[in-house]
Design a protein around this motif. Structure first.
Motif, PDB file in Angstrom:
ATOM      1  N   LYS A  54       1.361   4.258  -2.548  1.00 34.38           N
ATOM      2  CA  LYS A  54       1.443   5.915  -2.078  1.00 34.38           C
ATOM      3  C   LYS A  54       2.328   6.503  -3.066  1.00 34.38           C
ATOM      4  O   LYS A  54       2.128   7.616  -3.523  1.00 34.38           O
TER       5      LYS A  54
ATOM      6  N   LYS B 190       0.650  -1.384  -0.245  1.00 39.02           N
ATOM      7  CA  LYS B 190       0.006  -0.492  -0.001  1.00 39.02           C
ATOM      8  C   LYS B 190       0.475   1.201   0.072  1.00 39.02           C
ATOM      9  O   LYS B 190       0.134   1.916  -0.699  1.00 39.02           O
TER      10      LYS B 190
ATOM     11  N   GLU C 265       1.656   7.312  -6.683  1.00 37.68           N
ATOM     12  CA  GLU C 265       0.726   8.400  -6.558  1.00 37.68           C
ATOM     13  C   GLU C 265       1.336   9.176  -6.777  1.00 37.68           C
ATOM     14  O   GLU C 265       1.023  10.485  -7.474  1.00 37.68           O
TER      15      GLU C 265
END
Lengths: 92, 256
Positions: free
Chosen positions: A16, A12, A19
């Protein structure tokens, strides 16, 4: 945390980062794997002291001082020996 | 000059060089020396998009040889004579002061740069992660004097953000130790890989916990990695993870 939980949190965090860095490519899984929580550490769980050795500050440099002076100031208030900036931002 | 200046701390300093060669984005205030029509200004600005020749200014930190730099975008945000507010996206090492001076020359009226602010370098930009020196010293105060690390832990990002704009390879636990000792990454050590990696590209090697292990050069494209079963996929260049963080799992070659 179980192996599954740590792996999920780790992946995760990587997504992130993608992104944040605007990497839009997908990941291809070659090998389903889990990571062992007994060693290493999720970057999101680093203590302040650990971040002082493995961290980065997205600093808003004010117009007055040079980049070099800003880094010297930062080393001083954080009490660390080593720090470096990513490309000078000098007086116009 | 003000704006985005990422500062890497401690061992992360090894990574910060990777940002230096990245694309930069600025907002600048140009002062024109005589009035020109806005349409004319827009026209001339457009001529400076693309590959441009630049001789570094007298007071500069590099050799003053003519260089070719790429300007990706110039946008006129506001124009009220004598000031023009510009947003410029360019290759690293482009002198914005010089760019504005040259725009003035082509306009035939002259111009100079009044103010400059960097709004982006590599993955770092003006967003919620940007902190002022004031915010940082306040966070340090709370940490040192009030024993409260919450502000400081929000102010300092994990070093992994420095390579967030690079394509990534995520490796299994068993491969981490060898890489942290400088070994190259072989295909069997890969758990996940970004699509579209080209041969020769710089890639970041991560653990499954999201820790940066090293930065290296891809010896194979993603496609080649998928086709083959073995071989070296990434040549390790710069190791970040401290040795001994992950247990050693490789064996020494048996001596005969």
């Amino acid at each position: 945390m179980s192996k599954e939980d740590v792996t999920r949190e780790g992946v995760k965090f990587i997504r992130k980062l993608d992104e944040y860095g605007e990497v839009n490519d997908r990941f291809i899984t070659l090998k389903e794997a889990r990571t062992d929580p007994t060693y290493g550490k999720l970057p999101t769980q680093r203590s302040a002291e650990e971040l002082l050795d493995l961290g980065v500050v997205n600093l808003d440099k004010p117009p007055g001082p040079t980049s070099h002076e800003v880094v010297a100031w930062l080393k001083n208030i954080l009490g660390i020996e080593k720090a470096g900036h990513g490309g000078t931002l000098e007086r116009p | 000059m003000s704006g985005v200046l990422p500062v890497a701390l401690g061992s992360a300093t090894k990574l910060i060089g990777l940002i230096m060669l990245s694309t930069k984005e600025y907002v600048a205030v140009a002062q024109l020396h005589e009035p020109v029509e806005e349409a004319r200004l827009r026209e001339v600005i457009k001529e400076f998009i693309g590959r441009i020749y630049q001789r570094p200014p007298l007071r500069s930190s590099v050799k003053r040889a003519l260089r070719v730099k790429t300007v990706y975008e110039i946008e006129l945000l506001e124009y009220e004579f004598p000031y023009a507010l510009l947003r410029i996206k360019c290759e690293h090492g482009t002198y914005v002061r010089k760019l504005i001076h040259d725009i003035g020359l082509i306009l035939g009226v002259g111009a100079h740069m009044r103010e400059l602010r960097r709004i982006r370098t590599g993955p770092f930009k003006e967003d919620s992660t940007l902190v002022t020196m004031h915010e940082l010293s306040e966070a340090v105060y709370l940490y040192r004097n009030e024993n409260d690390d919450s502000a400081l832990r929000k102010t300092i990002l994990p070093a992994e953000y420095i390579v967030s704009h690079m394509r990534k390879v995520v490796v299994v636990d068993g491969a981490v130790s060898a890489i942290s000792h400088g070994a190259d990454l072989a295909i069997p050590g890969i758990s996940m890989i970004h699509e579209n990696i080209r041969r020769g590209e710089r890639v970041a090697i991560f653990s499954l916990k999201g820790e940066i292990v090293a930065v290296g050069r891809a010896l194979m494209s993603t496609e080649e990695v998928l086709e083959r079963r073995k071989g070296i996929a990434v040549k390790t260049r710069r190791v970040i993870m401290k040795r001994g963080t992950y247990p050693r799992s490789w064996r020494r070659k048996q001596s005969k």
